[in-house]
Enzyme design. Structure first.
Site, PDB file in Angstrom:
ATOM      1  N   ASP A  95       0.926  -1.201  -0.040  1.00  0.00           N
ATOM      2  CA  ASP A  95       0.045  -0.137   0.053  1.00  0.00           C
ATOM      3  C   ASP A  95       0.951   1.361  -0.017  1.00  0.00           C
ATOM      4  O   ASP A  95       1.686   1.565   1.073  1.00  0.00           O
ATOM      5  CB  ASP A  95      -0.906   0.012   1.145  1.00  0.00           C
ATOM      6  CG  ASP A  95      -1.618   1.240   1.589  1.00  0.00           C
ATOM      7  OD1 ASP A  95      -1.476   2.003   0.425  1.00  0.00           O
ATOM      8  OD2 ASP A  95      -2.318   1.376   2.629  1.00  0.00           O
ATOM      9  N   LYS A 142      -4.208  12.008  -3.068  1.00  0.00           N
ATOM     10  CA  LYS A 142      -3.191  12.305  -1.965  1.00  0.00           C
ATOM     11  C   LYS A 142      -1.913  12.986  -2.650  1.00  0.00           C
ATOM     12  O   LYS A 142      -1.296  13.427  -1.881  1.00  0.00           O
ATOM     13  CB  LYS A 142      -2.824  10.832  -1.273  1.00  0.00           C
ATOM     14  CG  LYS A 142      -3.767  10.461  -0.166  1.00  0.00           C
ATOM     15  CD  LYS A 142      -3.122   9.241   0.549  1.00  0.00           C
ATOM     16  CE  LYS A 142      -4.144   8.441   1.276  1.00  0.00           C
ATOM     17  NZ  LYS A 142      -4.940   9.027   2.074  1.00  0.00           N
ATOM     18  N   CYS A 148      -8.275   5.549  10.397  1.00  0.00           N
ATOM     19  CA  CYS A 148      -8.574   4.288   9.797  1.00  0.00           C
ATOM     20  C   CYS A 148      -7.315   2.990  10.363  1.00  0.00           C
ATOM     21  O   CYS A 148      -6.969   2.265   9.466  1.00  0.00           O
ATOM     22  CB  CYS A 148      -8.553   4.256   8.258  1.00  0.00           C
ATOM     23  SG  CYS A 148     -10.079   5.219   7.910  1.00  0.00           S
TER      24      CYS A 148
END
Lengths: 414, 141
Positions: A207, A233, A372
Protein backbone atom coordinates in the site's frame (compact mmCIF):
# COMPACT_ATOMS: atom_id res chain seq x y z
CA UNK A 1 26.19 11.37 -0.99
CA UNK A 2 24.93 12.02 -4.47
CA UNK A 3 24.78 15.71 -5.26
CA UNK A 4 21.38 16.77 -6.52
CA UNK A 5 21.14 19.38 -9.21
CA UNK A 6 17.58 20.23 -8.24
CA UNK A 7 17.14 23.28 -6.04
CA UNK A 8 15.33 23.01 -2.71
CA UNK A 9 11.62 23.41 -2.90
CA UNK A 10 10.14 26.85 -2.30
CA UNK A 11 6.88 26.17 -0.54
CA UNK A 12 5.89 29.81 -0.27
CA UNK A 13 6.15 30.21 -4.04
CA UNK A 14 4.33 26.93 -4.76
CA UNK A 15 1.37 27.99 -2.60
CA UNK A 16 0.41 30.42 -5.34
CA UNK A 17 -0.46 27.37 -7.48
CA UNK A 18 -3.18 26.32 -5.01
CA UNK A 19 -6.40 28.36 -5.24
CA UNK A 20 -7.69 26.88 -1.97
CA UNK A 21 -5.34 29.17 -0.07
CA UNK A 22 -7.07 32.27 -1.49
CA UNK A 23 -9.57 32.26 1.38
CA UNK A 24 -9.88 32.77 5.09
CA UNK A 25 -11.31 30.27 7.57
CA UNK A 26 -12.95 31.97 10.58
CA UNK A 27 -11.13 35.12 9.49
CA UNK A 28 -7.69 33.46 9.55
CA UNK A 29 -5.48 32.21 6.71
CA UNK A 30 -6.01 28.50 6.09
CA UNK A 31 -3.28 26.32 7.60
CA UNK A 32 -4.04 23.01 5.92
CA UNK A 33 -2.19 20.41 7.97
CA UNK A 34 -4.18 17.37 6.81
CA UNK A 35 -2.49 16.44 3.54
CA UNK A 36 -2.05 12.82 4.63
CA UNK A 37 -5.79 12.30 4.27
CA UNK A 38 -5.98 14.17 0.98
CA UNK A 39 -3.85 16.80 -0.73
CA UNK A 40 -4.93 20.17 -2.12
CA UNK A 41 -5.02 20.74 -5.87
CA UNK A 42 -2.73 22.93 -8.01
CA UNK A 43 -4.25 25.07 -10.73
CA UNK A 44 -2.18 23.19 -13.34
CA UNK A 45 -4.01 19.95 -12.56
CA UNK A 46 -7.43 21.63 -12.38
CA UNK A 47 -6.80 23.33 -15.73
CA UNK A 48 -5.75 20.07 -17.35
CA UNK A 49 -9.03 18.40 -16.37
CA UNK A 50 -11.05 21.43 -17.38
CA UNK A 51 -9.36 21.70 -20.79
CA UNK A 52 -9.78 17.98 -21.36
CA UNK A 53 -13.52 18.21 -20.69
CA UNK A 54 -13.83 21.26 -22.93
CA UNK A 55 -11.77 20.04 -25.87
CA UNK A 56 -11.15 16.30 -25.88
CA UNK A 57 -13.83 14.52 -23.89
CA UNK A 58 -15.33 11.29 -25.21
CA UNK A 59 -15.31 7.71 -24.03
CA UNK A 60 -12.03 5.88 -24.48
CA UNK A 61 -11.26 2.69 -26.41
CA UNK A 62 -14.74 2.86 -27.99
CA UNK A 63 -15.27 5.20 -30.92
CA UNK A 64 -13.47 5.51 -34.22
CA UNK A 65 -14.16 9.21 -34.41
CA UNK A 66 -11.55 11.92 -33.82
CA UNK A 67 -12.69 12.96 -30.37
CA UNK A 68 -12.65 9.41 -29.03
CA UNK A 69 -9.16 8.88 -30.39
CA UNK A 70 -8.00 12.11 -28.83
CA UNK A 71 -9.51 11.17 -25.47
CA UNK A 72 -7.96 7.70 -25.68
CA UNK A 73 -4.53 9.15 -26.46
CA UNK A 74 -4.72 11.47 -23.44
CA UNK A 75 -5.97 8.70 -21.18
CA UNK A 76 -3.19 6.35 -22.25
CA UNK A 77 -0.61 9.11 -21.99
CA UNK A 78 -1.70 9.55 -18.36
CA UNK A 79 -1.27 5.80 -17.81
CA UNK A 80 2.28 6.08 -19.12
CA UNK A 81 3.04 8.97 -16.75
CA UNK A 82 1.62 7.14 -13.74
CA UNK A 83 3.45 3.91 -14.64
CA UNK A 84 6.77 5.71 -15.10
CA UNK A 85 6.29 7.52 -11.77
CA UNK A 86 6.63 4.19 -9.94
CA UNK A 87 9.14 2.79 -12.47
CA UNK A 88 6.77 0.10 -13.72
CA UNK A 89 8.41 -2.04 -16.44
CA UNK A 90 5.37 -1.52 -18.69
CA UNK A 91 2.25 0.70 -18.72
CA UNK A 92 0.23 -2.46 -19.44
CA UNK A 93 0.88 -3.47 -15.84
CA UNK A 94 -0.70 -0.26 -14.57
CA UNK A 95 -4.41 -0.53 -13.89
CA UNK A 96 -6.58 2.48 -13.18
CA UNK A 97 -8.88 1.92 -10.20
CA UNK A 98 -11.13 4.18 -8.14
CA UNK A 99 -8.43 4.57 -5.46
CA UNK A 100 -5.85 2.54 -3.53
CA UNK A 101 -8.64 0.83 -1.58
CA UNK A 102 -10.17 -0.59 -4.74
CA UNK A 103 -6.72 -1.62 -5.99
CA UNK A 104 -6.09 -3.58 -2.79
CA UNK A 105 -9.55 -5.16 -2.92
CA UNK A 106 -8.83 -6.15 -6.51
CA UNK A 107 -5.77 -8.13 -5.39
CA UNK A 108 -7.52 -9.59 -2.34
CA UNK A 109 -10.43 -10.86 -4.44
CA UNK A 110 -8.87 -11.67 -7.80
CA UNK A 111 -5.73 -13.28 -6.37
CA UNK A 112 -6.76 -14.21 -2.83
CA UNK A 113 -10.01 -15.96 -3.59
CA UNK A 114 -8.31 -18.46 -5.92
CA UNK A 115 -4.97 -18.90 -4.17
CA UNK A 116 -5.70 -19.01 -0.44
CA UNK A 117 -6.93 -21.90 1.66
CA UNK A 118 -6.54 -23.74 4.97
CA UNK A 119 -2.90 -24.01 6.09
CA UNK A 120 -2.00 -20.76 4.30
CA UNK A 121 -1.17 -17.55 6.11
CA UNK A 122 -1.89 -13.94 5.24
CA UNK A 123 0.51 -11.58 7.01
CA UNK A 124 -0.24 -7.88 7.53
CA UNK A 125 1.31 -5.31 9.85
CA UNK A 126 0.01 -3.47 12.87
CA UNK A 127 0.63 -0.22 10.97
CA UNK A 128 -1.79 -1.00 8.14
CA UNK A 129 -4.56 1.34 7.15
CA UNK A 130 -7.88 -0.51 7.24
CA UNK A 131 -7.71 -0.61 3.42
CA UNK A 132 -4.82 -3.11 3.49
CA UNK A 133 -6.03 -4.85 6.66
CA UNK A 134 -9.76 -5.46 6.40
CA UNK A 135 -9.78 -7.00 2.85
CA UNK A 136 -7.09 -9.51 3.91
CA UNK A 137 -8.69 -10.30 7.25
CA UNK A 138 -11.96 -10.93 5.40
CA UNK A 139 -10.34 -12.98 2.63
CA UNK A 140 -8.42 -15.12 5.14
CA UNK A 141 -11.64 -15.87 7.01
CA UNK A 142 -13.51 -16.59 3.79
CA UNK A 143 -10.88 -19.02 2.44
CA UNK A 144 -9.94 -20.65 5.75
CA UNK A 145 -6.42 -19.21 5.71
CA UNK A 146 -4.73 -17.92 8.87
CA UNK A 147 -4.26 -14.20 9.53
CA UNK A 148 -1.16 -12.86 11.30
CA UNK A 149 0.12 -9.42 12.17
CA UNK A 150 3.69 -8.09 12.39
CA UNK A 151 3.73 -5.88 15.48
CA UNK A 152 5.32 -2.50 16.05
CA UNK A 153 7.79 -1.48 18.77
CA UNK A 154 7.49 1.51 21.10
CA UNK A 155 8.74 3.87 18.36
CA UNK A 156 6.02 2.72 15.99
CA UNK A 157 8.45 0.78 13.79
CA UNK A 158 7.88 -2.80 12.64
CA UNK A 159 9.46 -5.51 14.75
CA UNK A 160 10.86 -7.93 12.16
CA UNK A 161 12.07 -10.28 14.92
CA UNK A 162 8.71 -12.09 14.74
CA UNK A 163 9.06 -13.18 11.12
CA UNK A 164 10.56 -16.65 11.73
CA UNK A 165 7.93 -17.47 14.32
CA UNK A 166 5.19 -16.48 11.86
CA UNK A 167 6.73 -18.54 9.05
CA UNK A 168 6.79 -21.61 11.34
CA UNK A 169 3.00 -21.45 11.72
CA UNK A 170 2.01 -22.12 8.15
CA UNK A 171 2.59 -21.42 4.48
CA UNK A 172 2.90 -17.65 4.12
CA UNK A 173 1.05 -16.75 0.90
CA UNK A 174 0.51 -12.98 1.23
CA UNK A 175 2.59 -10.25 2.85
CA UNK A 176 0.62 -7.00 2.85
CA UNK A 177 2.26 -3.87 4.18
CA UNK A 178 2.43 -0.16 3.63
CA UNK A 179 5.53 1.75 2.58
CA UNK A 180 4.69 4.76 4.74
CA UNK A 181 2.32 4.61 7.71
CA UNK A 182 -0.51 7.13 7.40
CA UNK A 183 -0.96 7.27 11.18
CA UNK A 184 2.63 7.71 12.36
CA UNK A 185 4.62 8.50 9.22
CA UNK A 186 6.93 5.49 9.72
CA UNK A 187 8.84 4.56 6.55
CA UNK A 188 8.77 0.77 6.48
CA UNK A 189 11.48 -1.66 5.27
CA UNK A 190 9.49 -2.94 2.31
CA UNK A 191 12.58 -4.33 0.53
CA UNK A 192 13.33 -6.58 3.51
CA UNK A 193 9.72 -7.72 3.82
CA UNK A 194 9.56 -8.41 0.09
CA UNK A 195 12.71 -10.52 0.27
CA UNK A 196 11.35 -12.47 3.23
CA UNK A 197 7.93 -12.83 1.60
CA UNK A 198 9.44 -14.23 -1.59
CA UNK A 199 11.57 -16.70 0.39
CA UNK A 200 8.26 -17.99 1.76
CA UNK A 201 6.73 -18.17 -1.70
CA UNK A 202 4.30 -15.34 -0.91
CA UNK A 203 3.11 -12.42 -2.97
CA UNK A 204 4.03 -9.01 -1.56
CA UNK A 205 1.30 -6.37 -1.70
CA UNK A 206 2.37 -2.80 -0.94
CA UNK A 207 0.00 0.00 0.00
CA UNK A 208 1.86 3.08 -1.27
CA UNK A 209 -1.06 5.51 -0.85
CA UNK A 210 0.86 7.47 1.77
CA UNK A 211 4.29 6.97 0.18
CA UNK A 212 3.73 7.89 -3.46
CA UNK A 213 3.02 11.61 -2.84
CA UNK A 214 6.03 12.09 -0.58
CA UNK A 215 8.72 9.45 -1.14
CA UNK A 216 10.31 8.09 -4.35
CA UNK A 217 8.64 4.80 -5.27
CA UNK A 218 10.31 2.26 -7.54
CA UNK A 219 8.42 -1.03 -7.82
CA UNK A 220 11.46 -2.78 -9.28
CA UNK A 221 13.78 -1.65 -6.49
CA UNK A 222 11.20 -2.50 -3.81
CA UNK A 223 10.86 -6.01 -5.22
CA UNK A 224 7.12 -6.16 -4.52
CA UNK A 225 4.44 -7.87 -6.64
CA UNK A 226 1.61 -5.37 -6.32
CA UNK A 227 1.58 -1.69 -5.38
CA UNK A 228 -1.47 0.51 -4.85
CA UNK A 229 -1.84 4.28 -4.63
CA UNK A 230 -4.41 7.09 -4.98
CA UNK A 231 -4.31 10.26 -7.09
CA UNK A 232 -6.11 12.41 -4.52
CA UNK A 233 -3.26 12.27 -2.02
CA UNK A 234 -0.77 13.48 -4.63
CA UNK A 235 -2.39 16.66 -5.99
CA UNK A 236 -4.64 14.69 -8.34
CA UNK A 237 -8.44 14.40 -8.32
CA UNK A 238 -10.46 12.05 -6.15
CA UNK A 239 -12.05 9.07 -7.88
CA UNK A 240 -8.95 7.57 -9.50
CA UNK A 241 -6.09 5.45 -8.23
CA UNK A 242 -3.73 2.86 -9.58
CA UNK A 243 -2.62 -0.70 -9.11
CA UNK A 244 0.69 -1.86 -10.46
CA UNK A 245 1.11 -5.63 -10.65
CA UNK A 246 3.63 -8.05 -12.08
CA UNK A 247 2.49 -9.01 -15.53
CA UNK A 248 2.66 -12.80 -15.04
CA UNK A 249 0.55 -12.54 -11.89
CA UNK A 250 -2.02 -10.19 -13.48
CA UNK A 251 -2.27 -12.45 -16.51
CA UNK A 252 -2.85 -15.55 -14.39
CA UNK A 253 -5.50 -13.84 -12.25
CA UNK A 254 -9.25 -13.97 -12.70
CA UNK A 255 -10.88 -10.59 -13.31
CA UNK A 256 -12.33 -8.50 -10.46
CA UNK A 257 -15.13 -6.34 -11.91
CA UNK A 258 -17.01 -7.84 -14.82
CA UNK A 259 -18.81 -6.07 -17.65
CA UNK A 260 -18.05 -3.89 -20.62
CA UNK A 261 -14.57 -3.26 -22.00
CA UNK A 262 -12.83 -6.04 -20.01
CA UNK A 263 -13.80 -8.82 -22.41
CA UNK A 264 -12.26 -10.45 -25.44
CA UNK A 265 -15.33 -12.37 -26.69
CA UNK A 266 -18.80 -12.74 -25.21
CA UNK A 267 -20.94 -15.69 -26.25
CA UNK A 268 -24.00 -17.17 -24.60
CA UNK A 269 -21.90 -20.16 -23.56
CA UNK A 270 -18.80 -18.39 -22.38
CA UNK A 271 -16.89 -15.10 -22.09
CA UNK A 272 -13.15 -14.66 -22.45
CA UNK A 273 -11.18 -11.83 -20.92
CA UNK A 274 -9.42 -8.93 -22.58
CA UNK A 275 -5.71 -8.18 -22.52
CA UNK A 276 -3.96 -6.22 -19.78
CA UNK A 277 -4.73 -3.69 -18.51
CA UNK A 278 -8.29 -3.77 -19.92
CA UNK A 279 -9.10 -7.09 -18.23
CA UNK A 280 -9.20 -5.19 -14.92
CA UNK A 281 -10.90 -2.00 -16.14
CA UNK A 282 -14.55 -2.95 -16.61
CA UNK A 283 -16.97 -0.18 -17.49
CA UNK A 284 -16.26 3.45 -18.31
CA UNK A 285 -13.09 4.51 -16.54
CA UNK A 286 -12.63 7.73 -14.57
CA UNK A 287 -11.37 9.32 -17.78
CA UNK A 288 -10.90 12.99 -16.97
CA UNK A 289 -9.71 11.96 -13.50
CA UNK A 290 -6.99 9.82 -15.08
CA UNK A 291 -5.96 12.81 -17.21
CA UNK A 292 -5.87 14.88 -14.02
CA UNK A 293 -3.79 12.16 -12.35
CA UNK A 294 -1.28 12.44 -15.20
CA UNK A 295 -1.19 16.23 -14.86
CA UNK A 296 -0.60 15.89 -11.10
CA UNK A 297 2.33 13.55 -11.77
CA UNK A 298 3.80 16.08 -14.20
CA UNK A 299 3.41 18.76 -11.55
CA UNK A 300 5.19 16.60 -8.94
CA UNK A 301 7.92 15.60 -11.42
CA UNK A 302 8.60 19.26 -12.10
CA UNK A 303 9.25 19.84 -8.39
CA UNK A 304 10.85 16.46 -7.76
CA UNK A 305 9.65 13.92 -5.21
CA UNK A 306 13.11 13.92 -3.59
CA UNK A 307 12.83 17.67 -3.01
CA UNK A 308 9.33 17.19 -1.58
CA UNK A 309 10.60 14.51 0.78
CA UNK A 310 13.50 16.67 1.98
CA UNK A 311 11.14 19.59 2.56
CA UNK A 312 8.75 17.43 4.58
CA UNK A 313 11.51 15.87 6.65
CA UNK A 314 12.71 19.34 7.62
CA UNK A 315 9.15 20.29 8.55
CA UNK A 316 8.70 17.07 10.56
CA UNK A 317 11.94 17.69 12.47
CA UNK A 318 10.86 21.28 13.16
CA UNK A 319 7.38 20.19 14.23
CA UNK A 320 8.73 17.51 16.57
CA UNK A 321 11.06 20.08 18.13
CA UNK A 322 8.40 22.78 18.54
CA UNK A 323 5.65 20.41 19.69
CA UNK A 324 8.08 18.81 22.13
CA UNK A 325 8.19 22.14 24.00
CA UNK A 326 4.52 21.86 24.96
CA UNK A 327 4.06 20.49 28.49
CA UNK A 328 2.11 17.24 28.69
CA UNK A 329 2.24 16.46 24.97
CA UNK A 330 2.76 12.86 23.88
CA UNK A 331 4.40 12.41 20.45
CA UNK A 332 4.12 9.12 18.58
CA UNK A 333 6.32 7.56 15.92
CA UNK A 334 9.97 7.30 14.91
CA UNK A 335 12.68 10.00 14.72
CA UNK A 336 12.41 12.50 11.84
CA UNK A 337 15.01 10.81 9.61
CA UNK A 338 12.87 7.66 9.51
CA UNK A 339 9.48 9.26 9.02
CA UNK A 340 7.51 11.13 6.38
CA UNK A 341 5.89 14.52 7.04
CA UNK A 342 3.38 13.22 9.58
CA UNK A 343 3.28 13.96 13.30
CA UNK A 344 0.77 12.20 15.55
CA UNK A 345 0.29 13.38 19.11
CA UNK A 346 -1.98 13.66 22.10
CA UNK A 347 -2.30 16.68 24.35
CA UNK A 348 -2.50 15.07 27.77
CA UNK A 349 -6.01 13.77 28.38
CA UNK A 350 -7.67 16.33 26.10
CA UNK A 351 -9.78 14.59 23.49
CA UNK A 352 -8.48 14.99 19.90
CA UNK A 353 -11.90 16.20 18.72
CA UNK A 354 -11.75 19.09 21.14
CA UNK A 355 -8.19 19.89 20.04
CA UNK A 356 -9.17 19.86 16.35
CA UNK A 357 -12.31 21.92 17.01
CA UNK A 358 -10.45 24.70 18.80
CA UNK A 359 -7.67 24.69 16.19
CA UNK A 360 -10.34 25.05 13.49
CA UNK A 361 -11.40 28.33 15.08
CA UNK A 362 -7.81 29.48 14.37
CA UNK A 363 -8.06 28.41 10.72
CA UNK A 364 -5.91 25.32 11.31
CA UNK A 365 -7.05 21.99 9.85
CA UNK A 366 -5.68 18.83 11.44
CA UNK A 367 -7.06 15.32 11.66
CA UNK A 368 -8.44 13.93 14.90
CA UNK A 369 -9.42 10.30 15.06
CA UNK A 370 -8.21 6.75 14.59
CA UNK A 371 -6.91 7.40 11.03
CA UNK A 372 -8.50 4.12 9.86
CA UNK A 373 -5.85 2.35 11.98
CA UNK A 374 -7.79 0.93 14.93
CA UNK A 375 -5.40 -2.01 15.52
CA UNK A 376 -2.54 0.49 15.88
CA UNK A 377 -4.61 2.74 18.18
CA UNK A 378 -5.28 -0.31 20.36
CA UNK A 379 -1.52 -0.92 20.56
CA UNK A 380 -0.90 2.71 21.51
CA UNK A 381 -3.62 2.40 24.16
CA UNK A 382 -5.66 5.33 22.82
CA UNK A 383 -8.96 5.72 20.99
CA UNK A 384 -7.62 8.46 18.77
CA UNK A 385 -4.74 10.83 18.16
CA UNK A 386 -4.27 14.27 16.63
CA UNK A 387 -2.33 14.22 13.40
CA UNK A 388 -0.66 17.10 11.59
CA UNK A 389 0.63 16.23 8.11
CA UNK A 390 2.59 18.26 5.63
CA UNK A 391 3.09 18.60 1.92
CA UNK A 392 4.97 20.64 -0.64
CA UNK A 393 2.90 23.75 0.16
CA UNK A 394 3.36 23.60 3.95
CA UNK A 395 5.41 26.40 5.51
CA UNK A 396 7.09 26.50 8.96
CA UNK A 397 4.85 29.42 9.99
CA UNK A 398 1.91 27.01 9.91
CA UNK A 399 3.67 24.80 12.44
CA UNK A 400 4.21 27.87 14.64
CA UNK A 401 0.49 28.61 14.39
CA UNK A 402 -0.27 24.99 15.33
CA UNK A 403 1.90 25.31 18.45
CA UNK A 404 0.20 28.61 19.41
CA UNK A 405 -3.18 26.98 18.82
CA UNK A 406 -2.30 24.06 21.08
CA UNK A 407 -1.38 26.49 23.86
CA UNK A 408 -4.84 28.01 23.42
CA UNK A 409 -6.42 24.55 23.65
CA UNK A 410 -4.60 23.94 26.92
CA UNK A 411 -5.73 27.31 28.24
CA UNK A 412 -9.38 26.51 27.51
CA UNK A 413 -9.52 22.85 28.46
CA UNK A 414 -6.46 22.22 30.59
CA UNK B 1 -16.58 28.83 17.51
CA UNK B 2 -15.22 29.24 21.03
CA UNK B 3 -18.89 29.44 22.07
CA UNK B 4 -18.74 25.67 21.98
CA UNK B 5 -16.53 25.74 25.01
CA UNK B 6 -18.59 28.21 27.01
CA UNK B 7 -18.43 28.24 30.79
CA UNK B 8 -21.24 25.80 31.55
CA UNK B 9 -19.85 23.17 29.15
CA UNK B 10 -16.38 23.50 30.63
CA UNK B 11 -17.83 23.27 34.14
CA UNK B 12 -19.59 19.98 33.37
CA UNK B 13 -16.54 18.70 31.47
CA UNK B 14 -14.13 19.43 34.29
CA UNK B 15 -16.50 18.44 37.13
CA UNK B 16 -18.82 15.85 35.63
CA UNK B 17 -21.97 15.11 37.65
CA UNK B 18 -22.80 11.49 38.24
CA UNK B 19 -19.44 10.22 37.01
CA UNK B 20 -18.78 6.69 38.19
CA UNK B 21 -20.13 3.17 38.21
CA UNK B 22 -23.09 1.61 40.05
CA UNK B 23 -22.30 -1.98 40.92
CA UNK B 24 -25.29 -4.31 40.41
CA UNK B 25 -27.23 -1.56 38.64
CA UNK B 26 -30.88 -2.25 37.79
CA UNK B 27 -30.25 -1.13 34.20
CA UNK B 28 -27.08 -0.49 32.24
CA UNK B 29 -25.75 -0.25 28.70
CA UNK B 30 -22.59 0.70 26.87
CA UNK B 31 -22.36 2.52 23.56
CA UNK B 32 -19.65 3.48 21.12
CA UNK B 33 -19.48 6.31 18.62
CA UNK B 34 -17.80 4.54 15.68
CA UNK B 35 -16.67 7.86 14.22
CA UNK B 36 -14.30 8.66 17.03
CA UNK B 37 -14.21 5.56 19.20
CA UNK B 38 -15.78 7.36 22.16
CA UNK B 39 -17.36 5.02 24.68
CA UNK B 40 -19.93 5.68 27.34
CA UNK B 41 -21.52 3.34 29.88
CA UNK B 42 -24.60 4.28 31.88
CA UNK B 43 -25.89 2.69 35.09
CA UNK B 44 -29.34 3.21 36.58
CA UNK B 45 -30.73 2.44 40.05
CA UNK B 46 -34.53 2.61 40.48
CA UNK B 47 -36.48 3.74 43.56
CA UNK B 48 -38.55 1.09 45.42
CA UNK B 49 -41.45 1.71 42.96
CA UNK B 50 -39.24 0.12 40.29
CA UNK B 51 -40.04 2.91 37.83
CA UNK B 52 -38.51 6.14 39.10
CA UNK B 53 -34.80 6.74 38.58
CA UNK B 54 -33.20 7.08 41.99
CA UNK B 55 -29.57 7.25 40.92
CA UNK B 56 -27.77 7.35 37.61
CA UNK B 57 -24.05 7.32 36.77
CA UNK B 58 -21.86 7.26 33.67
CA UNK B 59 -18.33 6.24 32.83
CA UNK B 60 -16.23 6.19 29.67
CA UNK B 61 -14.12 8.46 27.57
CA UNK B 62 -15.05 11.18 25.17
CA UNK B 63 -14.69 14.73 24.01
CA UNK B 64 -15.74 17.72 26.09
CA UNK B 65 -19.09 17.93 24.29
CA UNK B 66 -20.04 14.29 24.94
CA UNK B 67 -18.77 14.34 28.53
CA UNK B 68 -20.53 17.61 29.34
CA UNK B 69 -23.84 16.67 27.73
CA UNK B 70 -23.87 13.28 29.47
CA UNK B 71 -23.13 15.02 32.76
CA UNK B 72 -26.09 17.38 32.16
CA UNK B 73 -28.25 14.40 31.28
CA UNK B 74 -27.46 12.78 34.65
CA UNK B 75 -28.91 15.85 36.40
CA UNK B 76 -31.97 15.94 34.16
CA UNK B 77 -33.20 12.40 34.61
CA UNK B 78 -33.08 11.74 38.37
CA UNK B 79 -36.66 11.57 39.65
CA UNK B 80 -38.11 10.79 36.23
CA UNK B 81 -39.71 7.44 35.40
CA UNK B 82 -38.32 5.07 32.80
CA UNK B 83 -41.29 5.87 30.59
CA UNK B 84 -40.74 9.62 30.91
CA UNK B 85 -37.09 9.23 29.94
CA UNK B 86 -38.02 7.02 27.00
CA UNK B 87 -40.24 9.84 25.79
CA UNK B 88 -37.72 12.59 26.54
CA UNK B 89 -37.12 14.41 23.26
CA UNK B 90 -33.47 14.93 22.35
CA UNK B 91 -34.25 18.62 21.82
CA UNK B 92 -34.71 19.00 25.55
CA UNK B 93 -31.13 17.87 26.22
CA UNK B 94 -29.79 19.93 23.31
CA UNK B 95 -31.50 23.00 24.72
CA UNK B 96 -29.74 22.38 28.01
CA UNK B 97 -26.41 21.96 26.22
CA UNK B 98 -27.25 25.23 24.52
CA UNK B 99 -24.57 25.46 21.84
CA UNK B 100 -24.78 25.22 18.03
CA UNK B 101 -23.62 21.77 16.93
CA UNK B 102 -22.62 20.45 13.51
CA UNK B 103 -24.09 17.06 12.53
CA UNK B 104 -20.87 15.29 13.56
CA UNK B 105 -20.76 16.94 16.98
CA UNK B 106 -24.50 16.25 17.44
CA UNK B 107 -23.59 12.56 17.64
CA UNK B 108 -21.14 13.37 20.45
CA UNK B 109 -23.79 15.32 22.36
CA UNK B 110 -26.48 12.64 22.01
CA UNK B 111 -24.44 9.50 22.67
CA UNK B 112 -25.23 9.45 26.41
CA UNK B 113 -28.97 9.92 25.88
CA UNK B 114 -29.03 7.08 23.36
CA UNK B 115 -27.19 4.72 25.70
CA UNK B 116 -29.55 5.61 28.58
CA UNK B 117 -32.59 4.87 26.39
CA UNK B 118 -31.07 1.55 25.36
CA UNK B 119 -30.43 0.63 29.03
CA UNK B 120 -34.06 1.39 29.95
CA UNK B 121 -35.34 -0.41 26.86
CA UNK B 122 -33.53 -3.55 27.94
CA UNK B 123 -34.45 -3.38 31.61
CA UNK B 124 -38.03 -2.15 31.32
CA UNK B 125 -39.06 -2.72 27.74
CA UNK B 126 -39.64 1.00 27.20
CA UNK B 127 -39.88 1.98 23.54
CA UNK B 128 -36.67 2.71 21.68
CA UNK B 129 -37.13 5.28 18.90
CA UNK B 130 -35.83 4.26 15.49
CA UNK B 131 -32.81 6.53 15.66
CA UNK B 132 -31.41 4.70 18.69
CA UNK B 133 -32.10 1.20 17.37
CA UNK B 134 -28.69 1.16 15.67
CA UNK B 135 -27.00 1.83 18.99
CA UNK B 136 -28.76 -1.16 20.49
CA UNK B 137 -27.51 -3.36 17.66
CA UNK B 138 -23.98 -1.95 17.74
CA UNK B 139 -23.61 -2.57 21.40
CA UNK B 140 -22.43 -6.11 21.96
CA UNK B 141 -22.09 -6.43 25.73
Amino acid sequence: MVATARPALEAQRLRADFPIFDQKIHGKPLAYLDSAVTAQKPRQMLDAMHTFYETSYANVHRGVYTLSERATAEFERARGLVAAFVNAPSPRELIFTRQATEALNLVAYAWGLNNLGPGDLVVVTELEHHSNFVPWQYMAKRTGAGFRMINVNADGELDLGDLDAIAAEGQVKVVANNLVSNALGTINPVEKLAEWGHEQGAIVVVDAAQAAPHHPVDVQALGCDFLAFSAHKMCGPSGVGALWGRRELLEAMEPFNLGGHMISKVRYEETTWGELPHKFEAGTSPIAEAVGFGAAIEYLNEIGVEAIEQHEQKLAAYALERLGEIPGIKLYGPPPDRRAGIVSFNLGEIHPHDVAQILDSEGIAIRAGHHCCQPLMTRLGVAATNRASFYLYTIPEEIDRLVDGLHKVQKILG
Amino acid sequence: MDDLYREVILDHYKNPRGHGVIEDADASAEGVNPLCGDEVSIYVQFAPDGETVDEVKFSGRGCAISQASTSMLMEMVVGKTAQEIAELPKEELLEEVGIPLTPIRLKCALLGLGVLKVALHRAKGTPLPQEWAGLDELELK
